[in-house]
Design a protein around this motif. Sequence first.
Motif, PDB file in Angstrom:
ATOM      1  N   HIS A   1      -6.516   0.002  15.328  1.00 47.30           N
ATOM      2  CA  HIS A   1      -7.777   0.539  14.658  1.00 47.30           C
ATOM      3  C   HIS A   1      -7.161   2.202  14.095  1.00 47.30           C
ATOM      4  O   HIS A   1      -5.994   2.346  15.048  1.00 47.30           O
ATOM      5  CB  HIS A   1      -9.209  -0.079  14.807  1.00 47.30           C
ATOM      6  CG  HIS A   1      -9.219  -1.019  14.285  1.00 47.30           C
ATOM      7  ND1 HIS A   1      -9.663  -1.646  13.303  1.00 47.30           N
ATOM      8  CD2 HIS A   1      -8.809  -1.698  15.577  1.00 47.30           C
ATOM      9  CE1 HIS A   1      -9.554  -3.180  13.075  1.00 47.30           C
ATOM     10  NE2 HIS A   1      -9.345  -3.379  14.221  1.00 47.30           N
ATOM     11  N   PHE A   2      -8.003   3.175  14.059  1.00 44.16           N
ATOM     12  CA  PHE A   2      -8.139   4.087  13.797  1.00 44.16           C
ATOM     13  C   PHE A   2      -9.102   4.954  14.570  1.00 44.16           C
ATOM     14  O   PHE A   2      -9.895   4.799  15.811  1.00 44.16           O
ATOM     15  CB  PHE A   2      -8.447   4.676  12.351  1.00 44.16           C
ATOM     16  CG  PHE A   2      -7.529   4.291  11.351  1.00 44.16           C
ATOM     17  CD1 PHE A   2      -6.671   5.264  10.787  1.00 44.16           C
ATOM     18  CD2 PHE A   2      -7.701   3.350  11.163  1.00 44.16           C
ATOM     19  CE1 PHE A   2      -5.494   4.533   9.393  1.00 44.16           C
ATOM     20  CE2 PHE A   2      -5.944   2.734  10.117  1.00 44.16           C
ATOM     21  CZ  PHE A   2      -5.903   3.849   9.484  1.00 44.16           C
TER      22      PHE A   2
ATOM     23  N   THR B   1      -7.412  -1.542   6.131  1.00 39.49           N
ATOM     24  CA  THR B   1      -6.845  -0.841   6.313  1.00 39.49           C
ATOM     25  C   THR B   1      -5.476  -0.734   7.637  1.00 39.49           C
ATOM     26  O   THR B   1      -4.959  -0.380   8.055  1.00 39.49           O
ATOM     27  CB  THR B   1      -7.150   0.986   6.100  1.00 39.49           C
ATOM     28  OG1 THR B   1      -8.438   0.644   5.216  1.00 39.49           O
ATOM     29  CG2 THR B   1      -6.464   2.115   5.937  1.00 39.49           C
ATOM     30  N   HIS B   2      -6.281  -1.451   8.821  1.00 42.49           N
ATOM     31  CA  HIS B   2      -5.878  -1.290  10.384  1.00 42.49           C
ATOM     32  C   HIS B   2      -4.452  -1.906   9.598  1.00 42.49           C
ATOM     33  O   HIS B   2      -3.645  -2.266  10.763  1.00 42.49           O
ATOM     34  CB  HIS B   2      -7.205  -1.839  11.040  1.00 42.49           C
ATOM     35  CG  HIS B   2      -8.004  -2.882  10.565  1.00 42.49           C
ATOM     36  ND1 HIS B   2      -8.752  -2.736  10.492  1.00 42.49           N
ATOM     37  CD2 HIS B   2      -7.310  -4.176  11.359  1.00 42.49           C
ATOM     38  CE1 HIS B   2      -9.303  -4.191  10.013  1.00 42.49           C
ATOM     39  NE2 HIS B   2      -8.106  -5.081  10.157  1.00 42.49           N
ATOM     40  N   HIS B   3      -4.469  -3.700   9.227  1.00 41.06           N
ATOM     41  CA  HIS B   3      -3.341  -4.114   8.811  1.00 41.06           C
ATOM     42  C   HIS B   3      -2.080  -2.969   8.459  1.00 41.06           C
ATOM     43  O   HIS B   3      -1.098  -3.773   8.060  1.00 41.06           O
ATOM     44  CB  HIS B   3      -3.846  -5.734   7.471  1.00 41.06           C
ATOM     45  CG  HIS B   3      -4.376  -5.953   7.779  1.00 41.06           C
ATOM     46  ND1 HIS B   3      -4.622  -7.074   8.919  1.00 41.06           N
ATOM     47  CD2 HIS B   3      -6.212  -6.077   8.593  1.00 41.06           C
ATOM     48  CE1 HIS B   3      -5.077  -8.257   8.459  1.00 41.06           C
ATOM     49  NE2 HIS B   3      -6.092  -7.254   9.278  1.00 41.06           N
TER      50      HIS B   3
ATOM     51  N   PRO C   1       1.303   0.924  11.676  1.00 38.67           N
ATOM     52  CA  PRO C   1       0.640   2.876  11.979  1.00 38.67           C
ATOM     53  C   PRO C   1       2.134   3.549  10.757  1.00 38.67           C
ATOM     54  O   PRO C   1       1.996   4.090  10.682  1.00 38.67           O
ATOM     55  CB  PRO C   1       1.045   3.214  13.793  1.00 38.67           C
ATOM     56  CG  PRO C   1       0.215   1.542  14.155  1.00 38.67           C
ATOM     57  CD  PRO C   1       1.273   0.571  12.428  1.00 38.67           C
ATOM     58  N   GLN C   2       3.108   3.264  11.146  1.00 36.80           N
ATOM     59  CA  GLN C   2       4.619   3.799  10.644  1.00 36.80           C
ATOM     60  C   GLN C   2       4.464   3.883   8.896  1.00 36.80           C
ATOM     61  O   GLN C   2       4.839   4.686   8.177  1.00 36.80           O
ATOM     62  CB  GLN C   2       5.870   2.677  10.942  1.00 36.80           C
ATOM     63  CG  GLN C   2       6.201   2.313  10.639  1.00 36.80           C
ATOM     64  CD  GLN C   2       5.866   0.680  11.624  1.00 36.80           C
ATOM     65  OE1 GLN C   2       4.933   1.340  12.113  1.00 36.80           O
ATOM     66  NE2 GLN C   2       6.266  -0.486  10.704  1.00 36.80           N
ATOM     67  N   ASP C   3       3.824   2.974   8.162  1.00 31.28           N
ATOM     68  CA  ASP C   3       3.369   3.268   7.199  1.00 31.28           C
ATOM     69  C   ASP C   3       1.935   3.768   6.588  1.00 31.28           C
ATOM     70  O   ASP C   3       1.827   3.901   5.267  1.00 31.28           O
ATOM     71  CB  ASP C   3       3.355   1.772   6.601  1.00 31.28           C
ATOM     72  CG  ASP C   3       4.833   0.923   6.951  1.00 31.28           C
ATOM     73  OD1 ASP C   3       5.295   1.742   6.496  1.00 31.28           O
ATOM     74  OD2 ASP C   3       5.169  -0.584   6.818  1.00 31.28           O
ATOM     75  N   ARG C   4       0.923   4.409   7.514  1.00 26.12           N
ATOM     76  CA  ARG C   4       0.017   4.569   7.161  1.00 26.12           C
ATOM     77  C   ARG C   4       0.057   5.751   6.621  1.00 26.12           C
ATOM     78  O   ARG C   4      -0.680   6.084   5.043  1.00 26.12           O
ATOM     79  CB  ARG C   4      -0.693   4.802   7.907  1.00 26.12           C
ATOM     80  CG  ARG C   4      -1.373   3.255   8.554  1.00 26.12           C
ATOM     81  CD  ARG C   4      -1.959   3.425  10.147  1.00 26.12           C
ATOM     82  NE  ARG C   4      -2.477   2.145  10.510  1.00 26.12           N
ATOM     83  CZ  ARG C   4      -2.883   1.889  11.565  1.00 26.12           C
ATOM     84  NH1 ARG C   4      -3.275   3.000  12.660  1.00 26.12           N
ATOM     85  NH2 ARG C   4      -3.078   1.421  11.803  1.00 26.12           N
TER      86      ARG C   4
ATOM     87  N   ALA D   1       1.223  -1.351   0.337  1.00 25.01           N
ATOM     88  CA  ALA D   1       0.030  -0.464  -0.190  1.00 25.01           C
ATOM     89  C   ALA D   1       0.987   1.302  -0.162  1.00 25.01           C
ATOM     90  O   ALA D   1       0.752   2.341  -0.252  1.00 25.01           O
ATOM     91  CB  ALA D   1      -0.896   0.206   1.078  1.00 25.01           C
ATOM     92  N   ASP D   2       2.172   1.246   0.666  1.00 27.33           N
ATOM     93  CA  ASP D   2       2.485   2.015   0.558  1.00 27.33           C
ATOM     94  C   ASP D   2       4.108   2.185  -0.311  1.00 27.33           C
ATOM     95  O   ASP D   2       5.012   3.468  -0.257  1.00 27.33           O
ATOM     96  CB  ASP D   2       3.295   2.171   2.440  1.00 27.33           C
ATOM     97  CG  ASP D   2       4.055   1.178   2.353  1.00 27.33           C
ATOM     98  OD1 ASP D   2       4.317   0.124   1.869  1.00 27.33           O
ATOM     99  OD2 ASP D   2       5.497   1.763   3.423  1.00 27.33           O
TER     100      ASP D   2
END
Length: 362
Positions: free
Chosen positions: A246-247, A190-192, A195-198, A171-172
Amino acid sequence: MVADETHREAGLVNMQTDALTELDFYLPSMTLNDYLRDVVPSHPLLTSALEFGRPGADKALRVLTATTTEFDSDDTGRGDSYRKAQRDSSVRWTGIRQLLELASGVAEQPGIPLRQCTVLDVLGGDGTLARAVREQGGDLSDRIAILTGDLSGEMIERALGQGLPAVRQAADQLFLGDDTMDAALLAYGTHHIAPQDRLGAVAEALRVVRPGGRVVLHDFDTTSPMAGFFTDVVHPHTEAGHDYPHFTRSLIAELFAEAGTSARVIDLYDPLIVQASTQEDARRRMCDYVADMYGVRAYFDKLGDTDACWRLLEQRFAHEDYFASLPESVDYNPRPVVYPVGGGYAAEIPRSAIVAFAQKAV
């Protein structure tokens, strides 16, 4: 536009002649060169959008081919059971349709016919959304073209086996050219994304959409019953666990702001709905779906019969308190329910997602 397409085609050719000719298998049964030679020419959407010659693609591909995910198979997590659940493309269609309407912009322009739209499904698995559009979409089916992306080589190979255009990518680190899609959708997993790649994932989605195009991000709030189900049921009762944060509304908005654009965050009703001939069969089908979808079959079997599993779902998916906490009142079904429909019955599990959508500057 012609120059851009020529550049991307040159990128594909270069990938065939560079050091990556020695790359390990890009998909379970094919190398990158096999994919470029035998798959890409059959799909105009791939031919027009792919750009493997991007800076950093070499490193990203090598990382990708060394990656195993929980969605490859049941041996690595819940891949086989997840794909089994997704055979019925109608179960999540209520939410899927709303997301596609947001991505295309039609949700903000009611009454205006939906324009032709190419959508990158960043976390597309084996093509669930593309199949849903084809099988459930009606008026959408000939107006939306979906390019399925996923980190799992097994998932992408399954999508290609169904004749769907698909690309294995992180995704990134998308292997698409700038401004090649009308919209990008990050949903159902999306939670998969670590965090550092979001932030990188949001930035990449914005990069590949055309000016004026949409990026839509879907997940479940940390305080939602769905997030609680992952934490309290899925994580302790599956082999791979589910330790993915999650977000929150503020976090989603901050991600888009850091990526250079503002986003609107809304609540979206995204239920699971199955149909059967009797009430009991509807409850049983829903329990089976949830067991396969989330990899908790063994745990559900230990609970006993359908009644015990349904009671668990009633407990875990009660939404009254969550709905009362939302910034705006909603008129969503607050509890699991079975009701008559079309001569049979439907079982419905409520889920409420938080969704951000932003438009790329023109």
